[in-house]
Design a protein around this motif. Sequence first.
Motif, mmCIF file in Angstrom:
data_model
loop_
_atom_site.group_PDB
_atom_site.id
_atom_site.type_symbol
_atom_site.label_atom_id
_atom_site.label_comp_id
_atom_site.label_asym_id
_atom_site.label_seq_id
_atom_site.Cartn_x
_atom_site.Cartn_y
_atom_site.Cartn_z
ATOM 1 N N VAL A 1 88.164 -21.294 67.243
ATOM 2 C CA VAL A 1 89.422 -22.044 67.274
ATOM 3 C C VAL A 1 90.479 -21.364 68.139
ATOM 4 O O VAL A 1 91.447 -22.004 68.533
ATOM 5 C CB VAL A 1 89.976 -22.315 65.855
ATOM 6 N N ALA A 2 90.298 -20.079 68.438
ATOM 7 C CA ALA A 2 91.267 -19.379 69.290
ATOM 8 C C ALA A 2 90.636 -18.125 69.875
ATOM 9 O O ALA A 2 89.867 -17.439 69.207
ATOM 10 C CB ALA A 2 92.508 -19.002 68.500
ATOM 11 N N THR A 3 90.980 -17.853 71.131
ATOM 12 C CA THR A 3 90.596 -16.605 71.782
ATOM 13 C C THR A 3 91.860 -16.018 72.391
ATOM 14 O O THR A 3 92.576 -16.695 73.120
ATOM 15 C CB THR A 3 89.534 -16.845 72.878
ATOM 16 N N LEU A 4 92.145 -14.774 72.046
ATOM 17 C CA LEU A 4 93.365 -14.101 72.497
ATOM 18 C C LEU A 4 93.002 -12.764 73.133
ATOM 19 O O LEU A 4 92.068 -12.099 72.690
ATOM 20 C CB LEU A 4 94.306 -13.854 71.314
ATOM 21 N N ILE A 5 93.749 -12.377 74.160
ATOM 22 C CA ILE A 5 93.558 -11.067 74.775
ATOM 23 C C ILE A 5 94.861 -10.290 74.642
ATOM 24 O O ILE A 5 95.945 -10.856 74.793
ATOM 25 C CB ILE A 5 93.106 -11.191 76.248
ATOM 26 N N LEU A 6 94.754 -9.018 74.294
ATOM 27 C CA LEU A 6 95.930 -8.158 74.183
ATOM 28 C C LEU A 6 96.137 -7.452 75.510
ATOM 29 O O LEU A 6 95.253 -6.729 75.974
ATOM 30 C CB LEU A 6 95.746 -7.122 73.080
ATOM 31 N N LEU A 7 97.304 -7.678 76.099
ATOM 32 C CA LEU A 7 97.638 -7.093 77.396
ATOM 33 C C LEU A 7 98.955 -6.346 77.315
ATOM 34 O O LEU A 7 99.843 -6.740 76.546
ATOM 35 C CB LEU A 7 97.769 -8.189 78.459
ATOM 36 N N PRO A 8 99.111 -5.295 78.114
ATOM 37 C CA PRO A 8 100.416 -4.638 78.173
ATOM 38 C C PRO A 8 101.448 -5.635 78.689
ATOM 39 O O PRO A 8 101.181 -6.423 79.592
ATOM 40 C CB PRO A 8 100.217 -3.502 79.179
ATOM 41 N N SER A 9 102.621 -5.597 78.097
ATOM 42 C CA SER A 9 103.702 -6.480 78.528
ATOM 43 C C SER A 9 104.140 -6.130 79.940
ATOM 44 O O SER A 9 104.051 -4.975 80.361
ATOM 45 C CB SER A 9 104.879 -6.336 77.564
ATOM 46 N N GLU A 10 104.602 -7.125 80.660
ATOM 47 C CA GLU A 10 105.126 -6.884 82.008
ATOM 48 C C GLU A 10 106.440 -6.104 81.950
ATOM 49 O O GLU A 10 106.843 -5.476 82.911
ATOM 50 C CB GLU A 10 105.364 -8.208 82.724
ATOM 51 N N MET B 1 99.961 -10.778 73.049
ATOM 52 C CA MET B 1 98.711 -11.515 72.848
ATOM 53 C C MET B 1 98.819 -12.809 73.622
ATOM 54 O O MET B 1 99.749 -13.579 73.427
ATOM 55 C CB MET B 1 98.506 -11.847 71.367
ATOM 56 N N ILE B 2 97.858 -13.046 74.504
ATOM 57 C CA ILE B 2 97.875 -14.247 75.330
ATOM 58 C C ILE B 2 96.645 -15.075 74.993
ATOM 59 O O ILE B 2 95.520 -14.566 74.985
ATOM 60 C CB ILE B 2 97.896 -13.879 76.824
ATOM 61 N N SER B 3 96.857 -16.348 74.727
ATOM 62 C CA SER B 3 95.769 -17.268 74.432
ATOM 63 C C SER B 3 95.016 -17.589 75.716
ATOM 64 O O SER B 3 95.621 -17.925 76.735
ATOM 65 C CB SER B 3 96.328 -18.549 73.814
ATOM 66 N N ILE B 4 93.688 -17.449 75.660
ATOM 67 C CA ILE B 4 92.844 -17.741 76.819
ATOM 68 C C ILE B 4 91.659 -18.569 76.357
ATOM 69 O O ILE B 4 91.326 -18.607 75.171
ATOM 70 C CB ILE B 4 92.345 -16.447 77.513
ATOM 71 N N GLY B 5 91.004 -19.208 77.289
ATOM 72 C CA GLY B 5 89.773 -19.928 76.986
ATOM 73 C C GLY B 5 88.588 -18.980 77.031
ATOM 74 O O GLY B 5 88.522 -18.102 77.895
ATOM 75 N N SER B 6 87.648 -19.160 76.117
ATOM 76 C CA SER B 6 86.482 -18.281 76.098
ATOM 77 C C SER B 6 85.653 -18.439 77.376
ATOM 78 O O SER B 6 85.099 -17.460 77.888
ATOM 79 C CB SER B 6 85.623 -18.558 74.862
ATOM 80 N N VAL B 7 85.597 -19.644 77.925
ATOM 81 C CA VAL B 7 84.870 -19.867 79.175
ATOM 82 C C VAL B 7 85.593 -19.168 80.330
ATOM 83 O O VAL B 7 84.947 -18.577 81.205
ATOM 84 C CB VAL B 7 84.701 -21.375 79.453
ATOM 85 N N ASP B 8 86.921 -19.191 80.316
ATOM 86 C CA ASP B 8 87.697 -18.523 81.363
ATOM 87 C C ASP B 8 87.478 -17.014 81.310
ATOM 88 O O ASP B 8 87.370 -16.357 82.350
ATOM 89 C CB ASP B 8 89.182 -18.858 81.233
ATOM 90 N N LEU B 9 87.397 -16.451 80.107
ATOM 91 C CA LEU B 9 87.106 -15.023 79.964
ATOM 92 C C LEU B 9 85.719 -14.711 80.502
ATOM 93 O O LEU B 9 85.531 -13.752 81.256
ATOM 94 C CB LEU B 9 87.218 -14.600 78.498
ATOM 95 N N SER B 10 84.757 -15.538 80.153
ATOM 96 C CA SER B 10 83.388 -15.344 80.643
ATOM 97 C C SER B 10 83.325 -15.424 82.158
ATOM 98 O O SER B 10 82.653 -14.609 82.818
ATOM 99 C CB SER B 10 82.467 -16.385 80.009
ATOM 100 N N ASP B 11 84.030 -16.385 82.737
ATOM 101 C CA ASP B 11 84.082 -16.515 84.200
ATOM 102 C C ASP B 11 84.661 -15.256 84.848
ATOM 103 O O ASP B 11 84.154 -14.779 85.862
ATOM 104 C CB ASP B 11 84.912 -17.729 84.620
ATOM 105 N N ALA B 12 85.716 -14.702 84.253
ATOM 106 C CA ALA B 12 86.339 -13.491 84.785
ATOM 107 C C ALA B 12 85.382 -12.299 84.692
ATOM 108 O O ALA B 12 85.312 -11.470 85.603
ATOM 109 C CB ALA B 12 87.646 -13.193 84.061
ATOM 110 N N GLN B 13 84.634 -12.227 83.605
ATOM 111 C CA GLN B 13 83.659 -11.141 83.445
ATOM 112 C C GLN B 13 82.531 -11.264 84.480
ATOM 113 O O GLN B 13 82.112 -10.253 85.059
ATOM 114 C CB GLN B 13 83.077 -11.142 82.028
ATOM 115 N N LEU B 14 82.061 -12.470 84.717
ATOM 116 C CA LEU B 14 81.017 -12.684 85.729
ATOM 117 C C LEU B 14 81.520 -12.334 87.120
ATOM 118 O O LEU B 14 80.808 -11.701 87.907
ATOM 119 C CB LEU B 14 80.533 -14.132 85.691
#
Length: 85
Positions: A50-59, A66-79
Amino acid sequence: MSTRTRRELVTFKHPARIKGVDRTIPAGSYEVVTDEEMIEGISFPVYRRVATLILLPSEHGSSMEMISIGSVDLSDAQLADASIP
């Protein structure tokens, strides 16, 4: 409805772009949090994401966001990261 949270560490060897994140992510390791709900009425336990979040250092400063991302988008970035020599 029953929910569960999974946490994993994702490592990028190169600067990465993830759809939905408005900046380039520096190479490094990042915590990814995935929330899942149990689908009821089935004879065995099944969960749906229902949700995928990535923890990133603030700008701006030393805090984390915590930024909401798509699991497919994360997979694409990893590939894409793995395909860079």
